[in-house]
Design a protein around this motif. Sequence first.
Motif, PDB file in Angstrom:
ATOM      1  N   LEU A 221     -12.522  -8.899   7.037  1.00 23.62           N
ATOM      2  CA  LEU A 221     -11.295  -9.504   7.553  1.00 23.62           C
ATOM      3  C   LEU A 221     -10.722  -8.572   8.626  1.00 23.62           C
ATOM      4  CD1 LEU A 221     -10.051 -12.098   6.385  1.00 23.62           C
ATOM      5  CD2 LEU A 221      -8.412 -10.701   5.170  1.00 23.62           C
ATOM      6  N   GLU A 222     -10.661  -7.281   8.301  1.00 20.85           N
ATOM      7  CA  GLU A 222     -10.113  -6.282   9.217  1.00 20.85           C
ATOM      8  C   GLU A 222     -10.910  -4.984   9.085  1.00 20.85           C
ATOM      9  OE1 GLU A 222      -5.387  -7.185   8.532  1.00 20.85           O
ATOM     10  OE2 GLU A 222      -6.664  -6.658   6.827  1.00 20.85           O
TER      11      GLU A 222
ATOM     12  N   LEU B 298      -7.992 -15.588  11.313  1.00 20.47           N
ATOM     13  CA  LEU B 298      -8.175 -14.663  10.192  1.00 20.47           C
ATOM     14  C   LEU B 298      -8.365 -15.481   8.916  1.00 20.47           C
ATOM     15  CD1 LEU B 298      -7.910 -11.568  10.523  1.00 20.47           C
ATOM     16  CD2 LEU B 298      -5.645 -11.715   9.555  1.00 20.47           C
TER      17      LEU B 298
END
Lengths: 261, 261, 261, 261
Positions: free
Chosen positions: B164-165, D164
């Motif tokens: 996701l990150e 996201l």
Amino acid sequence: MPIRALIWNENRHEQSNALVRQIYPQGIHGEIAAALGEAGGIVTQTATLDEPEHGLTEERLENTDVLVWWGHTAHGEVKDEIVRRVQERVWQGMGLIALHSSHFSKIFRSLMGTPCALSWREAGEVERIWVLNGNHPIAAGLPEHFEIEHEEMYGEPFSVPEPLETLFISWFEGGEVFRSGLTYQRGAGRIFYFRPGHEAYPTYHDPIVRRVLGNAVKWACNPASAWKRVNEAPNVPHDKAPVPLEVKGPRLHADGEEGYR
Amino acid sequence: MPIRALIWNENRHEQSNALVRQIYPQGIHGEIAAALGEAGGIVTQTATLDEPEHGLTEERLENTDVLVWWGHTAHGEVKDEIVRRVQERVWQGMGLIALHSSHFSKIFRSLMGTPCALSWREAGEVERIWVLNGNHPIAAGLPEHFEIEHEEMYGEPFSVPEPLETLFISWFEGGEVFRSGLTYQRGAGRIFYFRPGHEAYPTYHDPIVRRVLGNAVKWACNPASAWKRVNEAPNVPHDKAPVPLEVKGPRLHADGEEGYR
Amino acid sequence: MPIRALIWNENRHEQSNALVRQIYPQGIHGEIAAALGEAGGIVTQTATLDEPEHGLTEERLENTDVLVWWGHTAHGEVKDEIVRRVQERVWQGMGLIALHSSHFSKIFRSLMGTPCALSWREAGEVERIWVLNGNHPIAAGLPEHFEIEHEEMYGEPFSVPEPLETLFISWFEGGEVFRSGLTYQRGAGRIFYFRPGHEAYPTYHDPIVRRVLGNAVKWACNPASAWKRVNEAPNVPHDKAPVPLEVKGPRLHADGEEGYR
Amino acid sequence: MPIRALIWNENRHEQSNALVRQIYPQGIHGEIAAALGEAGGIVTQTATLDEPEHGLTEERLENTDVLVWWGHTAHGEVKDEIVRRVQERVWQGMGLIALHSSHFSKIFRSLMGTPCALSWREAGEVERIWVLNGNHPIAAGLPEHFEIEHEEMYGEPFSVPEPLETLFISWFEGGEVFRSGLTYQRGAGRIFYFRPGHEAYPTYHDPIVRRVLGNAVKWACNPASAWKRVNEAPNVPHDKAPVPLEVKGPRLHADGEEGYR
């Protein structure tokens, strides 16, 4: 060099249910193989649950570029050992197309790491599939949206990880929606989940659905040679580091030792 | 209401190795519990491999908001049944912080669906961790980069899904790089992988590392009540559809039937 | 049919600086064109800032599959109108390879929607590039990592959106790291950012760097015909809906009207 | 400390159209402010297009945690300078909630880097919104799906980057689908796009829609102090590098020089 697709089917409904047998006299696997044959540039083989090793020997998987999977009533009968073998090949670069009820297959769930659950209804309702990026290779030649007259409903929430790309979303007559075309990358392998294909309806005879299957196999094929070491954890000794080092501080491991797993 | 963190540790090096015992006299789990205690707003319990059910009973997991996991030599001894139990709780909303060598733990691999492999070296080299988004909750109070004087090297490729990150990337003295802070969502559960923590070095005594642990637990805590049905596939009968329908076409399933799994 | 690549270069350092002129006697654009020529299956043209319309006429962009962009000192001189034109073509399906200091070009920033900032240093240090997925088309034929003897340092945080795929991460001798190969999708267009290429060093003479350029152009080429309507907001009248409707409730718009922008 | 939300509204339909004025006598901004007031922990201000600097002065943005944006007919009247100012604040950490027709606002488009186009129809049809992750903070307290009796239809393809998280998908009576709740991160700022809110219907009076607005503002608030340097490209001199270096090879830049932009 043509793409080598292997179509795996549980092949149970075709034995137990006259209706399914009538729709798919060659089995769902046979019909998908025919569809892929029409796409051009793809050679096909098929495998089914009741074959030895479910038809998924090491050698056969070695010689497969893209595996297409259809299962429904017998997910639990697929041996864990074979699932691990298929998973390893996906990590190495084999493509995987998971169809319809394969959302609950051991192989798809093991690659997603999530439940892959959804809601469902068998009422022969209309499914309208919207294409979110008509210029994606999997959408080549598709209209902006297309309909399947009778399909089983699958409804959100579909508990999968956020995909690389959301390609298709379905509208159902009964009021639900579903992300019906999703791409993933796992190791070197590309994965496409494609929703349609309930065995009680002639979905895989639909020319647009067949087009998606051919496109998806071409997209999922990774021409690179297999990433054989994808599952290895090599030790890089201090004196072979890109910037060679002296060891500092304490140590638990001896030189050249295997890592723990 | 404080966050309920459970710190799980294999707790084997602490028994077998005098060096590790000296660095972590209360065990790695004890030291992490102390670190989380300092963060404020977190109450901690610990569990270890050799307890019955590895200390991870149904009841205990029910009462855990975030599970912190450290394992290394004994991944294979963790029972599959317990792994499935933990996985189900993550899907329902429990947070998971996977530390260092837990990249190869059954629970982390089962949630990623990939090998989670990497290269490694134990040479006590410098690790410098770069923060990619200093305004992320997990980076609260961190400098732009920080160093750990002695650490085990982990090198790319780290075979995990695209996160996701990407929050942290490590630079190693010997020339490698590694994505050392990654976030994921699986069902209702948030997952954070954090690289540092080799047992031969006093990494979990480092105040910045301790800060990351506290931040990560707070980030991973999902205050919503558990998503108990995340693994269910409910049937929605035609007459209970959002837009009620008449059944059309043929059917295989009877009304109200369970789906196949 | 060969891929039509257009290499755009600011072409200023080559005029003002003897060192750059010596490294790139044909200009950076000329050298990249030569590199792409070696890759096979690519035909190249070049364009520079000082040409009318910066060499980026409507017609030329229409006939370009992939645009390669190198700019540095004169980002501000690129006309907004031309930037919008290029952006529109990317949305329609033209690939874009943004090189090195083009992280701050108007076109790259306008497609990312973020600052695209970073830290930097010109000290001729070693850059070691790690390949995260050696089986990705852009990594075809690359080693697991490769070095550039002298490069400008770019350091994290690189303020870009989380990419589709993180393909390369760089290690710098001076202690920084950088995500040096990132893929994005914007509309029908594929984008690849590739870090190396400081004009004071002979980076584009490096055979591995040249290989990446060729691979990237092939990856970014979208064979589908242009998505001409990507920027349109068509009205679908109630009686032409997939499920035709009677209008209910109040209305602000008349039938067939254009939407507001 | 309460979250400081600023609700920006074009406020044109409320002046020109009796129907809209009747639905929203305090303006859409006034109604949204009322909704956020009910959520608890949020203090609100409002700003409109016709105020000086559109009500978005530097000082006001400095003192805003989350900006809520509603625009439709006058996107083109918003000054580019103000758009850049808002964009910079989002990059620094201000949250942004883009509502309904704001998909075409300059600020949303500039942060997405894509056309943000869609198809549409004003026929007062039913919109049913499906919640993909009921445990996400933005979905707190929501049912599995909810209906809005009369809404404008927005249909896919919605040309935005892959988000996201895909939180909501809408089903429309006329047969279309739409991703109606999407999250993004741009720099330090969190962005949520939320579809419902056509001015001809009383959508922002709906208690579930109001609940989403409050949840979204809380989710988008970044408590970290502003990332003031997000748009800067600092030079790190060779002797101040994490690993201090001697300069090697040729150079174009002098010590301490600003980078080109």
